[in-house]
Scaffold this active site. Structure first.
Site, mmCIF file in Angstrom:
data_model
loop_
_atom_site.group_PDB
_atom_site.id
_atom_site.type_symbol
_atom_site.label_atom_id
_atom_site.label_comp_id
_atom_site.label_asym_id
_atom_site.label_seq_id
_atom_site.Cartn_x
_atom_site.Cartn_y
_atom_site.Cartn_z
ATOM 1 C CG ASP A 52 -4.841 -7.949 -5.433
ATOM 2 O OD1 ASP A 52 -5.264 -8.760 -5.147
ATOM 3 O OD2 ASP A 52 -4.231 -7.003 -4.911
ATOM 4 C CG HIS A 54 -1.835 -1.073 1.405
ATOM 5 N ND1 HIS A 54 -2.231 -1.908 2.339
ATOM 6 C CD2 HIS A 54 -2.814 -1.495 0.598
ATOM 7 C CE1 HIS A 54 -2.886 -2.786 2.312
ATOM 8 N NE2 HIS A 54 -3.608 -2.538 1.241
ATOM 9 N NE ARG A 97 -8.402 -11.884 2.248
ATOM 10 C CZ ARG A 97 -8.957 -11.194 1.339
ATOM 11 N NH1 ARG A 97 -8.329 -10.811 0.534
ATOM 12 N NH2 ARG A 97 -10.137 -10.782 1.371
HETATM 13 P P1 AMP Z 1 -6.170 -4.175 -0.736
HETATM 14 O O1 AMP Z 1 -6.040 -3.264 0.455
HETATM 15 O O2 AMP Z 1 -5.724 -5.502 -0.431
HETATM 16 O O3 AMP Z 1 -7.487 -4.104 -1.500
HETATM 17 O O4 AMP Z 1 -5.129 -3.413 -1.782
HETATM 18 C C1 AMP Z 1 -5.185 -2.314 -2.142
HETATM 19 C C2 AMP Z 1 -4.198 -2.051 -3.296
HETATM 20 O O5 AMP Z 1 -2.829 -2.420 -3.015
HETATM 21 C C3 AMP Z 1 -4.594 -2.739 -4.566
HETATM 22 O O6 AMP Z 1 -4.429 -2.120 -5.816
HETATM 23 C C4 AMP Z 1 -3.677 -3.864 -4.614
HETATM 24 O O7 AMP Z 1 -3.189 -4.663 -5.740
HETATM 25 C C5 AMP Z 1 -2.346 -3.438 -4.209
HETATM 26 N N1 AMP Z 1 -1.501 -4.172 -3.387
HETATM 27 C C6 AMP Z 1 -1.649 -5.155 -2.266
HETATM 28 N N2 AMP Z 1 -0.746 -5.720 -1.980
HETATM 29 C C7 AMP Z 1 0.341 -5.537 -2.751
HETATM 30 C C8 AMP Z 1 1.831 -5.822 -2.900
HETATM 31 N N3 AMP Z 1 2.163 -6.684 -2.117
HETATM 32 N N4 AMP Z 1 2.372 -4.883 -3.686
HETATM 33 C C9 AMP Z 1 1.872 -4.133 -4.409
HETATM 34 N N5 AMP Z 1 0.804 -3.572 -4.342
HETATM 35 C C10 AMP Z 1 -0.175 -4.250 -3.365
#
Ligand code: AMP
Length: 282
Positions: free
Chosen positions: A150, A37, A187
């Site tokens: 993702d 993030h 997660r």
């Molecule tokens: P989430 O809060 O899991 O919905 O993720 C929010 C954003 O952060 C989404 O665009 C994800 O693809 C991105 N994201 C999550 N994990 C990673 C990671 N390890 N590296 C880069 N971006 C990430």
């Protein structure tokens, strides 16, 4: 840093900033921030005059048997991290503000949402595209930042953005990983110590798949078999899917060429993890 929870106020803020000639970058998240993030926020900070981070655990993208109720949350820590990254607005709408009584509008991308995660999480991408569409309208970003972690989500959101004609640019940021290669994910906190050790199997499998391609493997099934063999060495891991598809449109391929994506969903105990690697087949 401002915290805004009212959608109308969010929209007024963005419209006013844009009227003043400022560019607005949006980083949509479900919170419980990790290095992935923060990398998106940093990129947005470099490129945009105003950075909006939305934090919304979107019930619409969770299936009935999924982890909505226990999805990790730590608003205090998230706000401190976002402030450190120089975020201008943390947008924190309530569920009832995004989906008020009588809410009846959904956005659905066909085709691209059917394979991979779409097959095992029916309705998931409809939830994602619906909330992202709403966020695009509320925040009016010039640029929106998503993670390659993702991959299918990024492809689906790109399709929706093009199909519906939003005047914005998408930036897909590289996957941020822990020291052993595990992709950062909110997660990961669900994993116990032994599951965490074995969670490296996703990265190891992707690396083995990439090596097989570099060594000349050209049949998708061969690369899938290499990945599955790696994961089979980890007793707590159970494959949900392991596939190689064409990058961009996620089409199936028997014979690999051009840009392909190695895509994995693996359960470690009760925790489902995904990861992917995009490879140019020489
Ligand atoms: P989430 O809060 O899991 O919905 O993720 C929010 C954003 O952060 C989404 O665009 C994800 O693809 C991105 N994201 C999550 N994990 C990673 C990671 N390890 N590296 C880069 N971006 C990430």
């Amino acid at each position: 840093m401002h915290k805004i929870s009212d959608p109308k106020e969010m929209q007024r803020y963005s419209l006013e900033e844009k009227r003043q000639g400022h560019t607005v970058g949006l980083v949509p998240t479900m919170g419980y921030f990790h290095a992935g993030h923060l990398s998106l926020m940093r990129r947005a900070r470099q490129e945009c005059d105003r950075v909006v981070v939305s934090l919304f655990v979107n019930p619409l993208q969770f299936g009935p048997q999924e982890d909505l109720a226990r999805y990790p949350r730590d608003l205090g820590r998230d706000a401190a991290l976002a402030a450190q990254e120089g975020v201008d607005v943390l947008f924190l709408p309530e569920v009832e503000a995004i989906y008020p009584p009588g809410y009846a509008t959904y956005v659905e991308v066909t085709g691209l949402t059917e394979p991979l995660c779409g097959r095992y999480r029916p309705g998931h991408f409809r939830g994602v595209t619906t909330v992202v569409a709403k966020l695009f309208n509320l925040v009016q970003p010039d640029v929106a930042y998503f993670g390659q972690k993702d991959y299918q989500q990024a492809v689906v959101v790109a399709r929706m953005t093009a199909d519906l004609g939003w005047p914005l640019r998408l930036v897909i940021c590289p996957t941020v990983r822990e020291a052993d290669g595990l992709a950062a994910s909110s997660r990961n906190v669900y994993l116990n110590a032994e599951e965490r050790r074995q969670a490296v199997c996703l990265y190891q499998a992707l690396e083995a798949g990439k090596q097989a391609i570099a060594a000349g493997a050209r049949r998708a099934q061969e690369v899938v078999r290499v990945m599955a063999e790696v994961i089979a060495r980890y007793p707590l891991a159970r494959i949900e899917y392991a596939e190689v598809r064409r990058a961009g449109d996620l089409a199936t391929m028997e014979e690999l060429r051009g840009e392909v994506v190695l895509a994995l969903a693996v359960w470690l105990g009760q925790t489902r993890l995904i990861d992917n690697a995009v490879v140019e087949v020489g």
